[in-house]
Design an enzyme around this catalytic site. Sequence first.
Site, PDB file in Angstrom:
ATOM      1  N   ASP A  29       0.829  -1.212   0.000  1.00 57.85           N
ATOM      2  CA  ASP A  29       0.000   0.000   0.000  1.00 57.85           C
ATOM      3  C   ASP A  29       0.861   1.259   0.000  1.00 57.85           C
ATOM      4  O   ASP A  29       1.961   1.280   0.565  1.00 57.85           O
ATOM      5  CB  ASP A  29      -0.894  -0.013   1.244  1.00 57.85           C
ATOM      6  CG  ASP A  29      -2.063   0.947   1.128  1.00 57.85           C
ATOM      7  OD1 ASP A  29      -2.383   1.378   0.005  1.00 57.85           O
ATOM      8  OD2 ASP A  29      -2.647   1.275   2.170  1.00 57.85           O
ATOM      9  N   ASN A  31       1.554   3.337  -2.916  1.00 60.63           N
ATOM     10  CA  ASN A  31       2.235   3.730  -4.145  1.00 60.63           C
ATOM     11  C   ASN A  31       1.813   5.127  -4.614  1.00 60.63           C
ATOM     12  O   ASN A  31       2.654   5.959  -4.971  1.00 60.63           O
ATOM     13  CB  ASN A  31       1.947   2.724  -5.264  1.00 60.63           C
ATOM     14  CG  ASN A  31       2.589   1.369  -5.024  1.00 60.63           C
ATOM     15  OD1 ASN A  31       3.517   1.246  -4.232  1.00 60.63           O
ATOM     16  ND2 ASN A  31       2.085   0.354  -5.695  1.00 60.63           N
ATOM     17  N   GLY A  32       0.507   5.353  -4.617  1.00 62.77           N
ATOM     18  CA  GLY A  32      -0.004   6.636  -5.088  1.00 62.77           C
ATOM     19  C   GLY A  32       0.400   7.794  -4.197  1.00 62.77           C
ATOM     20  O   GLY A  32       0.769   8.876  -4.686  1.00 62.77           O
ATOM     21  N   ARG A  33       0.336   7.597  -2.897  1.00 71.17           N
ATOM     22  CA  ARG A  33       0.702   8.678  -1.961  1.00 71.17           C
ATOM     23  C   ARG A  33       2.201   8.972  -2.016  1.00 71.17           C
ATOM     24  O   ARG A  33       2.613  10.120  -1.908  1.00 71.17           O
ATOM     25  CB  ARG A  33       0.265   8.296  -0.544  1.00 71.17           C
ATOM     26  CG  ARG A  33      -1.221   8.555  -0.270  1.00 71.17           C
ATOM     27  CD  ARG A  33      -1.683   7.878   0.996  1.00 71.17           C
ATOM     28  NE  ARG A  33      -1.814   6.437   0.788  1.00 71.17           N
ATOM     29  CZ  ARG A  33      -1.941   5.572   1.775  1.00 71.17           C
ATOM     30  NH1 ARG A  33      -1.897   5.986   3.034  1.00 71.17           N
ATOM     31  NH2 ARG A  33      -2.091   4.289   1.519  1.00 71.17           N
ATOM     32  N   ARG A  42       0.577   8.935 -10.248  1.00 73.08           N
ATOM     33  CA  ARG A  42       0.376   7.716  -9.470  1.00 73.08           C
ATOM     34  C   ARG A  42       1.059   6.515 -10.110  1.00 73.08           C
ATOM     35  O   ARG A  42       1.594   5.655  -9.414  1.00 73.08           O
ATOM     36  CB  ARG A  42      -1.126   7.429  -9.315  1.00 73.08           C
ATOM     37  CG  ARG A  42      -1.837   8.373  -8.359  1.00 73.08           C
ATOM     38  CD  ARG A  42      -3.336   8.065  -8.315  1.00 73.08           C
ATOM     39  NE  ARG A  42      -3.587   6.701  -7.902  1.00 73.08           N
ATOM     40  CZ  ARG A  42      -3.656   6.283  -6.642  1.00 73.08           C
ATOM     41  NH1 ARG A  42      -3.459   7.145  -5.658  1.00 73.08           N
ATOM     42  NH2 ARG A  42      -3.902   5.029  -6.358  1.00 73.08           N
ATOM     43  N   HIS A  46       3.478   3.091  -8.792  1.00 76.74           N
ATOM     44  CA  HIS A  46       3.287   1.665  -9.063  1.00 76.74           C
ATOM     45  C   HIS A  46       4.547   1.061  -9.684  1.00 76.74           C
ATOM     46  O   HIS A  46       4.932  -0.061  -9.350  1.00 76.74           O
ATOM     47  CB  HIS A  46       2.084   1.464  -9.988  1.00 76.74           C
ATOM     48  CG  HIS A  46       0.782   1.867  -9.376  1.00 76.74           C
ATOM     49  ND1 HIS A  46       0.359   1.414  -8.148  1.00 76.74           N
ATOM     50  CD2 HIS A  46      -0.211   2.698  -9.823  1.00 76.74           C
ATOM     51  CE1 HIS A  46      -0.824   1.926  -7.848  1.00 76.74           C
ATOM     52  NE2 HIS A  46      -1.190   2.704  -8.854  1.00 76.74           N
ATOM     53  N   SER A  74      -6.795  -6.063  -6.285  1.00 77.46           N
ATOM     54  CA  SER A  74      -7.985  -6.592  -5.630  1.00 77.46           C
ATOM     55  C   SER A  74      -9.199  -6.522  -6.552  1.00 77.46           C
ATOM     56  O   SER A  74      -9.211  -5.797  -7.562  1.00 77.46           O
ATOM     57  CB  SER A  74      -8.286  -5.808  -4.345  1.00 77.46           C
ATOM     58  OG  SER A  74      -8.885  -4.561  -4.649  1.00 77.46           O
ATOM     59  N   ARG A  80     -10.971   1.966  -9.795  1.00 77.36           N
ATOM     60  CA  ARG A  80     -10.020   3.049 -10.029  1.00 77.36           C
ATOM     61  C   ARG A  80     -10.144   3.576 -11.463  1.00 77.36           C
ATOM     62  O   ARG A  80     -10.750   2.930 -12.324  1.00 77.36           O
ATOM     63  CB  ARG A  80      -8.602   2.559  -9.750  1.00 77.36           C
ATOM     64  CG  ARG A  80      -8.379   2.186  -8.292  1.00 77.36           C
ATOM     65  CD  ARG A  80      -6.930   1.851  -8.006  1.00 77.36           C
ATOM     66  NE  ARG A  80      -6.717   1.579  -6.596  1.00 77.36           N
ATOM     67  CZ  ARG A  80      -5.528   1.429  -6.029  1.00 77.36           C
ATOM     68  NH1 ARG A  80      -4.426   1.526  -6.777  1.00 77.36           N
ATOM     69  NH2 ARG A  80      -5.418   1.183  -4.741  1.00 77.36           N
ATOM     70  N   LEU A 140      11.924 -20.075  -2.753  1.00 75.75           N
ATOM     71  CA  LEU A 140      10.821 -19.214  -2.347  1.00 75.75           C
ATOM     72  C   LEU A 140       9.677 -19.267  -3.351  1.00 75.75           C
ATOM     73  O   LEU A 140       9.894 -19.195  -4.561  1.00 75.75           O
ATOM     74  CB  LEU A 140      11.312 -17.769  -2.217  1.00 75.75           C
ATOM     75  CG  LEU A 140      10.250 -16.703  -1.926  1.00 75.75           C
ATOM     76  CD1 LEU A 140       9.785 -16.788  -0.478  1.00 75.75           C
ATOM     77  CD2 LEU A 140      10.789 -15.310  -2.235  1.00 75.75           C
ATOM     78  N   ARG A 203      -5.876  -1.849   8.277  1.00 72.03           N
ATOM     79  CA  ARG A 203      -7.024  -2.689   7.914  1.00 72.03           C
ATOM     80  C   ARG A 203      -6.558  -3.806   6.992  1.00 72.03           C
ATOM     81  O   ARG A 203      -5.460  -3.773   6.452  1.00 72.03           O
ATOM     82  CB  ARG A 203      -8.125  -1.857   7.248  1.00 72.03           C
ATOM     83  CG  ARG A 203      -7.677  -1.055   6.047  1.00 72.03           C
ATOM     84  CD  ARG A 203      -8.830  -0.264   5.434  1.00 72.03           C
ATOM     85  NE  ARG A 203      -8.368   0.561   4.328  1.00 72.03           N
ATOM     86  CZ  ARG A 203      -7.939   1.814   4.453  1.00 72.03           C
ATOM     87  NH1 ARG A 203      -7.922   2.390   5.641  1.00 72.03           N
ATOM     88  NH2 ARG A 203      -7.535   2.501   3.394  1.00 72.03           N
TER      89      ARG A 203
END
Length: 249
Positions: A29, A31-33, A42, A46, A74, A80, A140, A203
């Site tokens: 969470d 990326n845009g900010r 934005r 990303h 998601s 968006r 992995l 959240r």
Amino acid sequence: MIKGFFTKTVSIEEINPSNIPKHVAIIMDGNGRWAKNKGLPRIAGHRAGMEAIKRVVKAANKVGVKIVTLFAFSTENWKRPEKEVNFLMSLPQEFLTKEINELNKQNVQVKIIGFDQNLPEHTLKAVHEAEKRTENNTGLILNFALNYGSRHEIVQATKAIVRDVLAGKITEQEIDETIFGQYMLTKNYPDPDLLIRTSGELRLSNFLLWQMAYTELYFTKAYWPEFNEQHFFEAIYEYQQRGRRFGGI
């Protein structure tokens, strides 16, 4: 268990190699900010976030994490702007095409969970090709949750169970948590031991709700594009300070 933001600087030498989370889930969470704070569009955030994925893969390999599941897109992200969605749909192809040789070099196996509906053909092709080209790797597991939503997953699992009951494949009495889990998209993986969410938000955002019943939750104020090895080590160290009792004493 939810705790406040962690601030201790951690070196890899402080991490207990006998208590490494097997499965780490990450909500990538901010990326845009991050981009906005730098006066960038934005989509620049990303793209910068792809570099953070590379850093996390290397850090996870260093400490011995077996599975990293990244919340890449998601079922709600379709809301968006179209331009941003189209760019996000191009990132798997860009990232995996560019990094596939390095992922093979690091013995990383690429996997995907989510729903194919609405995903562009070029996106699906890129991910499935990466799965194919890394399927023999034994290190992995890098698991992308793409067009994924936990409530939708649970609803689809319930429908599948109903169909199997009506078809006589299982009985109502046989259905328990173990059986239900076999209908989830993560049926081949253990539940996450640790969830990391970046950017300061507190959240779960409809991510792995069934699977994270006993997952340790870790939040950092770092935006995803600036998330690095040190941040990852801090999360692992904080995880190791907690007592996991799973409802016991």
